[in-house]
Write an enzyme that holds these catalytic residues in place. Structure first.
Site, PDB file in Angstrom:
ATOM      1  N   TRP A  74      -0.739   8.119   9.888  1.00 34.29           N
ATOM      2  CA  TRP A  74      -2.041   7.218   9.307  1.00 34.29           C
ATOM      3  C   TRP A  74      -2.891   7.222  10.182  1.00 34.29           C
ATOM      4  O   TRP A  74      -3.300   6.759  12.038  1.00 34.29           O
ATOM      5  CB  TRP A  74      -1.319   5.632   9.226  1.00 34.29           C
ATOM      6  CG  TRP A  74      -0.893   5.027   9.556  1.00 34.29           C
ATOM      7  CD1 TRP A  74      -1.048   4.671  11.273  1.00 34.29           C
ATOM      8  CD2 TRP A  74       0.634   4.303   9.687  1.00 34.29           C
ATOM      9  NE1 TRP A  74      -0.461   3.993  11.599  1.00 34.29           N
ATOM     10  CE2 TRP A  74       0.787   3.525  10.697  1.00 34.29           C
ATOM     11  CE3 TRP A  74       1.438   4.210   8.667  1.00 34.29           C
ATOM     12  CZ2 TRP A  74       1.659   2.727  10.746  1.00 34.29           C
ATOM     13  CZ3 TRP A  74       2.495   3.259   8.441  1.00 34.29           C
ATOM     14  CH2 TRP A  74       2.820   2.544   9.647  1.00 34.29           C
ATOM     15  N   ASP A  89      -2.880  22.493   9.303  1.00 32.77           N
ATOM     16  CA  ASP A  89      -3.554  21.062   8.312  1.00 32.77           C
ATOM     17  C   ASP A  89      -4.191  21.959   7.351  1.00 32.77           C
ATOM     18  O   ASP A  89      -4.657  23.451   7.190  1.00 32.77           O
ATOM     19  CB  ASP A  89      -4.221  20.175   8.836  1.00 32.77           C
ATOM     20  CG  ASP A  89      -3.685  18.829   8.887  1.00 32.77           C
ATOM     21  OD1 ASP A  89      -3.388  18.950   7.641  1.00 32.77           O
ATOM     22  OD2 ASP A  89      -3.543  17.871   9.515  1.00 32.77           O
ATOM     23  N   ASN A 120       0.746  -1.198   0.521  1.00 35.32           N
ATOM     24  CA  ASN A 120       0.238  -0.118   0.017  1.00 35.32           C
ATOM     25  C   ASN A 120       1.061   0.727   0.207  1.00 35.32           C
ATOM     26  O   ASN A 120       1.722   1.760   0.781  1.00 35.32           O
ATOM     27  CB  ASN A 120      -0.964   0.189   1.422  1.00 35.32           C
ATOM     28  CG  ASN A 120      -1.858   0.950   1.505  1.00 35.32           C
ATOM     29  OD1 ASN A 120      -3.153   0.771   0.300  1.00 35.32           O
ATOM     30  ND2 ASN A 120      -1.977   2.711   2.570  1.00 35.32           N
ATOM     31  N   ARG A 141       1.740  12.807   6.635  1.00 34.77           N
ATOM     32  CA  ARG A 141       2.770  13.359   6.947  1.00 34.77           C
ATOM     33  C   ARG A 141       3.974  12.866   8.291  1.00 34.77           C
ATOM     34  O   ARG A 141       3.337  11.714   8.695  1.00 34.77           O
ATOM     35  CB  ARG A 141       2.102  14.503   7.760  1.00 34.77           C
ATOM     36  CG  ARG A 141       1.578  14.520   8.815  1.00 34.77           C
ATOM     37  CD  ARG A 141       1.038  15.848   9.440  1.00 34.77           C
ATOM     38  NE  ARG A 141       0.652  15.782  10.737  1.00 34.77           N
ATOM     39  CZ  ARG A 141      -0.495  15.725  11.647  1.00 34.77           C
ATOM     40  NH1 ARG A 141      -0.958  16.153  10.477  1.00 34.77           N
ATOM     41  NH2 ARG A 141      -0.806  15.759  12.171  1.00 34.77           N
TER      42      ARG A 141
HETATM   43  C1  LIG Z   1      -0.653  16.653   0.924  1.00 34.87           C
HETATM   44  C2  LIG Z   1      -1.436  15.601   1.592  1.00 34.87           C
HETATM   45  C3  LIG Z   1      -1.430  15.313   2.724  1.00 34.87           C
HETATM   46  C4  LIG Z   1      -2.064  14.340   3.840  1.00 34.87           C
HETATM   47  N1  LIG Z   1      -1.958  13.485   5.064  1.00 34.87           N
HETATM   48  C5  LIG Z   1      -2.204  12.567   5.612  1.00 34.87           C
HETATM   49  C6  LIG Z   1      -1.790  12.168   6.851  1.00 34.87           C
HETATM   50  O1  LIG Z   1      -0.726  12.404   7.117  1.00 34.87           O
HETATM   51  N2  LIG Z   1      -2.377  11.739   7.325  1.00 34.87           N
HETATM   52  C7  LIG Z   1      -3.145  10.556   6.278  1.00 34.87           C
HETATM   53  O2  LIG Z   1      -3.854   9.693   7.256  1.00 34.87           O
HETATM   54  N3  LIG Z   1      -3.879  10.986   5.320  1.00 34.87           N
HETATM   55  C8  LIG Z   1      -3.391  11.973   5.149  1.00 34.87           C
HETATM   56  N4  LIG Z   1      -3.609  12.203   3.841  1.00 34.87           N
HETATM   57  C9  LIG Z   1      -4.842  11.249   3.046  1.00 34.87           C
HETATM   58  C10 LIG Z   1      -4.516  10.359   2.250  1.00 34.87           C
HETATM   59  O3  LIG Z   1      -3.127  10.781   1.548  1.00 34.87           O
HETATM   60  C11 LIG Z   1      -5.416   9.717   1.703  1.00 34.87           C
HETATM   61  O4  LIG Z   1      -6.815   9.577   2.528  1.00 34.87           O
HETATM   62  C12 LIG Z   1      -5.173   8.111   0.893  1.00 34.87           C
HETATM   63  O5  LIG Z   1      -6.220   7.991  -0.325  1.00 34.87           O
HETATM   64  C13 LIG Z   1      -4.380   7.558   1.521  1.00 34.87           C
HETATM   65  O6  LIG Z   1      -4.120   6.163   1.648  1.00 34.87           O
HETATM   66  P1  LIG Z   1      -4.782   4.768   1.638  1.00 34.87           P
HETATM   67  O7  LIG Z   1      -6.335   4.908   1.221  1.00 34.87           O
HETATM   68  O8  LIG Z   1      -3.973   3.492   1.390  1.00 34.87           O
HETATM   69  O9  LIG Z   1      -4.966   4.693   2.948  1.00 34.87           O
HETATM   70  C14 LIG Z   1      -2.975  13.590   3.015  1.00 34.87           C
HETATM   71  C15 LIG Z   1      -3.597  14.278   1.812  1.00 34.87           C
HETATM   72  C16 LIG Z   1      -2.166  14.630   1.503  1.00 34.87           C
HETATM   73  C17 LIG Z   1      -2.409  15.444  -0.741  1.00 34.87           C
HETATM   74 MN   LIG Z   2      -4.511   2.087   0.061  1.00 36.11          MN
END
Ligand SMILES: Cc1cc2nc3c(=O)[nH]c(=O)nc-3n(C[C@H](O)[C@H](O)[C@H](O)COP(=O)(O)O)c2cc1C
Ligand SMILES: [Mn+2]
Length: 479
Positions: free
Chosen positions: A184, A279, A166, A171
């Protein structure tokens, strides 16, 4: 031609005069944020800071920060092109008869290119170093931030049960030269995989790619179902397989074209205070306990660039990543809700706080059905406000949407309030992750929905009078 890597994309932006190089020395502590914030709010260029205090590496920022650059990033004239391609692939009739099978060969060939390709030699491993994050130009973005944060990391994990990888963007707060937070959120795939390792005990291998070709960066933010590997999706978007290479200290495969790779692990029973962090809601997300990422190696190119983003009050760079998702995922939402015509995630709603959706209403209560469906689909569950309008209304035309909402609703009948999961960043609900969401049905109401009075028409001039006035406009001497 797919971008080879982030430097290739950077060069392309520069050739198109969409990037400015800043040679003056700047501080990664707050100063870069103030510069980028001003540029973002003016819908300005991508920036390459070549001289960042205390670091040998240049910082690339705001690379995705306009619709034009986001389209260039995914190599399309319009994000709708990607959506159309997804619709085409999903059209099962293409695969039914033998004749159609033959016709669909080019499409199948396209699919053959989506799978990542393993390589044994990679630019991202040109230099192998003992971890020392202090050499990297990591930003402290906002005054009340808990520290420095890596803001565009691609966090790669491997499900211990299925072996599937995955890649999500979460961040990383820097704690010291070789540990960071691992942010996460509760509902994300990285966290689900972490829970599996927790049952096994010990260490969970993790790798973080910093700086890849733009389609790969975007893919890490895309709300894909857990069953879809973001690296496959990246291959689909860039129309070329993503080359991947095995980490040196664990079994995770990382994008070979990355600028930096942080290799390491998370101890499944170690948590530490993470945040606060300015944020993309425009507020500081509150501190909370999150796992700790221990670095075992940093691998990198000889001359890497460090990509970052600053989030804050919209519009900022991340809004355009969200806008790409709005367009790319529309056909997938239509599979569940075929009555959806179009949707808008307004920039001020930062990804998930608000969606305006237009529908082709055919039966009573359909607007409410759409709200409940959307609240049941993946990350759409976070949507705090869903506004439903009829198909004649363009959801991107906020003035018309507001006019419909202000005029068409009876509050008791047309406002739906539900209780359920919310995004970790929500600060308004009483509890974290849990609270209320609102749907507003701004469609025309029918007698079968209890509106037994006449529903008035929109005021419109007749076409012949409009034509007459257009023809005579000069005669009136108004302008
Ligand atoms: C710039 C940016 C920062 C992000 N930071 C976070 C974060 O710190 N924690 C988080 O859970 N999602 C964060 N997200 C959202 C996730 O990247 C997004 O929900 C993504 O689909 C997660 O992937 P997953 O579904 O494989 O967990 C961020 C998105 C962006 C564009
Ligand atoms: Mn995913």
């Amino acid at each position: 031609m797919a971008y080879k890597d982030l430097q290739h994309f950077t060069k392309h932006l520069e050739e198109k005069n969409l990037l400015r190089r800043v040679k003056t020395e700047v501080d990664s502590n707050l100063e870069i944020t103030e510069i980028v914030d001003r540029v973002s709010k003016a819908y300005g260029s991508a920036l390459l800071f070549e001289n960042v205090k205390n670091s040998p590496y240049p910082v690339l920022i705001n690379a995705f920060g306009t619709y034009e650059r986001m389209n260039l990033a995914l190599e399309v004239d319009d994000m709708k092109d990607i959506a159309d391609e997804i619709v085409d692939l999903m059209d099962m009739s293409n695969y039914v008869s033998l004749m159609n099978k033959i016709k669909s060969v080019p499409k199948l060939a396209r699919l053959a290119k989506v799978f990542p390709k393993k390589v044994s030699k990679a630019l991202c491993q040109e230099v192998v170093e003992e971890p020392d994050l202090s050499t990297m130009p990591i930003l402290k973005c906002w005054p009340e931030d808990g520290g420095e944060f890596i803001t565009l990391p691609l966090v790669i994990t491997k499900d211990p049960e299925t072996g599937m990888q995955n890649m999500g963007m979460y961040r990383l707060q820097v704690y010291d030269n070789k540990t960071t937070g691992m942010h996460w959120h509760l509902h994300k795939d990285g966290k689900l995989i972490y829970e599996k390792y927790k049952k096994l005990g010990g260490r969970m291998p993790v790798a973080v790619a910093i700086g890849c070709d733009p389609a790969t960066i975007y893919s890490a933010t895309a709300p894909l179902p857990k069953e879809i590997d973001e690296m496959i999706f990246a291959g689909f978007l860039r129309k070329a397989p993503l080359e991947i290479v095995k980490c040196i200290t664990n079994d995770i495969y990382v994008p070979a074209n990355a600028e930096f790779i942080l290799e390491g692990y998370v101890n499944v029973d170690e948590l530490k205070l993470e945040g606060p962090f300015g944020d993309h809601t425009g507020y500081y997300s509150l501190s909370d306990m999150y796992p700790v990422f221990h670095l075992t190696k940093i691998t990198r190119r000889k001359n890497p660039i460090y990509p970052a983003t600053v989030v804050g009050k919209p519009p900022m760079e991340d809004c355009y990543l969200g806008k790409a998702t709005e367009k790319i995922f529309l056909p997938l939402l239509k599979l569940q809700c075929p009555e959806i015509i179009d949707m808008n995630f307004p920039l001020e709603g930062v990804f998930h706080n608000c969606v305006i959706v237009s529908i082709d209403k055919k039966y009573p209560g359909q607007a409410k059905k759409v709200m409940h469906s959307l609240w049941g689909i993946g990350q759409m569950m976070y949507t705090k406000m869903i506004v439903v309008v009829d198909k004649q209304v363009n959801p991107h035309d906020l003035s018309t949407v507001a006019w419909k909402v202000f005029n068409n609703i009876d509050a008791a009948r047309d406002v739906v309030i539900v209780e359920g999961p919310l995004d970790a960043l929500d600060h308004a609900s009483n509890l974290p992750y849990y609270g209320h969401k609102m749907g507003i049905d701004a469609t025309k109401k029918w007698s079968s929905e209890g509106h037994t009075r006449e529903w008035p028409n929109d005021i419109e001039m007749t076409e012949d009078i409009k034509r007459l006035v257009s023809k005579r406009w000069k005669e009136y001497g108004i302008d």
